[in-house]
Design a protein around this motif. Sequence first.
Motif, PDB file in Angstrom:
ATOM      1  N   ALA A  76       0.961  -0.838  -0.548  1.00  0.00           N
ATOM      2  CA  ALA A  76       0.051   0.065   0.085  1.00  0.00           C
ATOM      3  C   ALA A  76       0.370   1.598  -0.302  1.00  0.00           C
ATOM      4  N   PRO A  77       0.420   2.205  -0.428  1.00  0.00           N
ATOM      5  CA  PRO A  77       1.516   3.418  -0.679  1.00  0.00           C
ATOM      6  C   PRO A  77       1.624   4.402   0.005  1.00  0.00           C
ATOM      7  N   ARG A  78      -0.168   4.579   0.469  1.00  0.00           N
ATOM      8  CA  ARG A  78      -0.869   5.522   1.346  1.00  0.00           C
ATOM      9  C   ARG A  78      -0.786   4.708   2.429  1.00  0.00           C
ATOM     10  N   VAL A  79      -0.800   4.847   3.640  1.00  0.00           N
ATOM     11  CA  VAL A  79      -1.695   4.162   5.140  1.00  0.00           C
ATOM     12  C   VAL A  79      -3.097   5.185   5.250  1.00  0.00           C
ATOM     13  N   ALA A  80      -2.962   6.022   5.130  1.00  0.00           N
ATOM     14  CA  ALA A  80      -4.272   7.159   6.611  1.00  0.00           C
ATOM     15  C   ALA A  80      -4.913   5.915   7.767  1.00  0.00           C
ATOM     16  N   THR A  81      -5.106   6.757   8.744  1.00  0.00           N
ATOM     17  CA  THR A  81      -5.548   5.765   9.634  1.00  0.00           C
ATOM     18  C   THR A  81      -6.427   6.923  11.229  1.00  0.00           C
ATOM     19  N   ASP A  82      -7.856   6.631  11.395  1.00  0.00           N
ATOM     20  CA  ASP A  82      -8.887   7.246  12.448  1.00  0.00           C
ATOM     21  C   ASP A  82      -8.229   6.938  13.883  1.00  0.00           C
ATOM     22  N   ILE A  83      -7.347   8.049  15.031  1.00  0.00           N
ATOM     23  CA  ILE A  83      -7.443   7.592  16.096  1.00  0.00           C
ATOM     24  C   ILE A  83      -8.339   8.587  17.104  1.00  0.00           C
ATOM     25  N   ARG A  84      -9.479   7.179  18.067  1.00  0.00           N
ATOM     26  CA  ARG A  84      -9.625   7.671  19.710  1.00  0.00           C
ATOM     27  C   ARG A  84      -8.620   7.149  20.331  1.00  0.00           C
ATOM     28  N   ILE A  85      -8.186   7.991  21.712  1.00  0.00           N
ATOM     29  CA  ILE A  85      -7.839   6.925  22.514  1.00  0.00           C
ATOM     30  C   ILE A  85      -8.173   8.204  23.750  1.00  0.00           C
ATOM     31  N   GLY A  86      -8.700   7.324  25.033  1.00  0.00           N
ATOM     32  CA  GLY A  86      -8.221   7.543  26.409  1.00  0.00           C
ATOM     33  C   GLY A  86      -7.990   7.056  27.086  1.00  0.00           C
ATOM     34  N   THR A  87      -7.609   8.065  28.101  1.00  0.00           N
ATOM     35  CA  THR A  87      -6.781   7.553  29.207  1.00  0.00           C
ATOM     36  C   THR A  87      -7.460   8.455  30.500  1.00  0.00           C
ATOM     37  N   ARG A  88      -7.150   7.658  31.344  1.00  0.00           N
ATOM     38  CA  ARG A  88      -8.121   7.875  32.820  1.00  0.00           C
ATOM     39  C   ARG A  88      -6.663   7.800  34.031  1.00  0.00           C
ATOM     40  N   VAL A  89      -6.690   8.776  35.033  1.00  0.00           N
ATOM     41  CA  VAL A  89      -6.347   8.181  36.005  1.00  0.00           C
ATOM     42  C   VAL A  89      -6.553   8.762  37.307  1.00  0.00           C
ATOM     43  N   ASP A  90      -7.848   8.554  37.756  1.00  0.00           N
ATOM     44  CA  ASP A  90      -8.670   8.867  38.450  1.00  0.00           C
ATOM     45  C   ASP A  90      -8.853   7.643  39.408  1.00  0.00           C
ATOM     46  N   ARG A  91      -8.707   6.292  38.317  1.00  0.00           N
ATOM     47  CA  ARG A  91      -8.726   5.440  39.160  1.00  0.00           C
ATOM     48  C   ARG A  91      -8.048   4.019  38.450  1.00  0.00           C
ATOM     49  N   ASP A  92      -7.571   2.821  39.121  1.00  0.00           N
ATOM     50  CA  ASP A  92      -7.191   1.526  38.044  1.00  0.00           C
ATOM     51  C   ASP A  92      -7.426   1.593  37.348  1.00  0.00           C
ATOM     52  N   ILE A  93      -7.030   0.811  36.117  1.00  0.00           N
ATOM     53  CA  ILE A  93      -7.528  -0.218  34.889  1.00  0.00           C
ATOM     54  C   ILE A  93      -6.772  -1.202  35.023  1.00  0.00           C
ATOM     55  N   ALA A  94      -7.148  -2.544  35.506  1.00  0.00           N
ATOM     56  CA  ALA A  94      -6.836  -3.893  35.655  1.00  0.00           C
ATOM     57  C   ALA A  94      -6.048  -4.073  33.970  1.00  0.00           C
ATOM     58  N   PRO A  95      -4.966  -4.157  33.732  1.00  0.00           N
ATOM     59  CA  PRO A  95      -5.065  -4.210  31.891  1.00  0.00           C
ATOM     60  C   PRO A  95      -5.943  -5.000  31.359  1.00  0.00           C
ATOM     61  N   GLY A  96      -5.975  -4.786  30.111  1.00  0.00           N
ATOM     62  CA  GLY A  96      -6.417  -5.524  29.084  1.00  0.00           C
ATOM     63  C   GLY A  96      -8.231  -5.867  29.751  1.00  0.00           C
ATOM     64  N   THR A  97      -8.851  -4.421  30.662  1.00  0.00           N
ATOM     65  CA  THR A  97     -10.121  -5.081  30.683  1.00  0.00           C
ATOM     66  C   THR A  97     -11.017  -3.710  30.605  1.00  0.00           C
ATOM     67  N   GLY A  98      -9.909  -2.287  30.227  1.00  0.00           N
ATOM     68  CA  GLY A  98     -10.163  -1.241  30.163  1.00  0.00           C
ATOM     69  C   GLY A  98     -11.898  -1.011  29.121  1.00  0.00           C
ATOM     70  N   ASN A  99     -11.265  -1.597  27.447  1.00  0.00           N
ATOM     71  CA  ASN A  99     -12.896  -1.787  27.011  1.00  0.00           C
ATOM     72  C   ASN A  99     -14.257  -3.174  28.011  1.00  0.00           C
ATOM     73  N   GLU A 100     -13.691  -4.174  28.365  1.00  0.00           N
ATOM     74  CA  GLU A 100     -14.916  -4.841  29.053  1.00  0.00           C
ATOM     75  C   GLU A 100     -15.935  -4.133  29.966  1.00  0.00           C
ATOM     76  N   SER A 101     -14.830  -3.261  30.638  1.00  0.00           N
ATOM     77  CA  SER A 101     -15.855  -2.902  31.873  1.00  0.00           C
ATOM     78  C   SER A 101     -16.515  -1.298  31.294  1.00  0.00           C
ATOM     79  N   LYS A 102     -16.017  -0.659  30.046  1.00  0.00           N
ATOM     80  CA  LYS A 102     -17.113   0.085  30.255  1.00  0.00           C
ATOM     81  C   LYS A 102     -17.942  -0.429  28.943  1.00  0.00           C
ATOM     82  N   LEU A 103     -17.911  -1.760  28.468  1.00  0.00           N
ATOM     83  CA  LEU A 103     -19.111  -2.134  28.017  1.00  0.00           C
ATOM     84  C   LEU A 103     -20.175  -2.627  29.256  1.00  0.00           C
ATOM     85  N   LYS A 104     -19.607  -3.064  30.417  1.00  0.00           N
ATOM     86  CA  LYS A 104     -20.380  -4.141  31.143  1.00  0.00           C
ATOM     87  C   LYS A 104     -21.107  -2.807  31.903  1.00  0.00           C
TER      88      LYS A 104
END
Length: 116
Positions: A76-104
């Motif tokens: 591929a001569p060109r690649v475009a990417t849209d990215i949304r990134i969220g972070t938070r520091v008000d609580r601990d997020i166990a690695p690998g559980t961020g999306n799951e806990s938001k959905l739950k």
Amino acid sequence: MASNDSDLYAIADFCLIPMGIGEPSVAEYIAECARILQRSGLKHQMHGYGTNLEGPWSEVSKAIHDCHAAVHAKGAPRVATDIRIGTRVDRDIAPGTGNESKLKRVQDILAKDVGA
């Protein structure tokens, strides 16, 4: 898993788009990116129009970079990417559980509608 103690834990959603490949399907290119994500060891979940990815910010950024490099290497001569990134520091997020806990949380709220 973080490369240093100050690395923010990031929950990202990104959509990588190979361009200039001359064909309507991008599946082969996205499969190459999926291989990169599997090797990264980061928690990820592909969906119809992108991928959820989470882990230390530096590793998430590197994985997206590596996807770009692999898709370019595949032709591929060109690649475009849209990215949304969220972070938070008000609580601990166990690695690998961020999306799951938001959905739950949303699912728990909706479950109350059924019981009402």
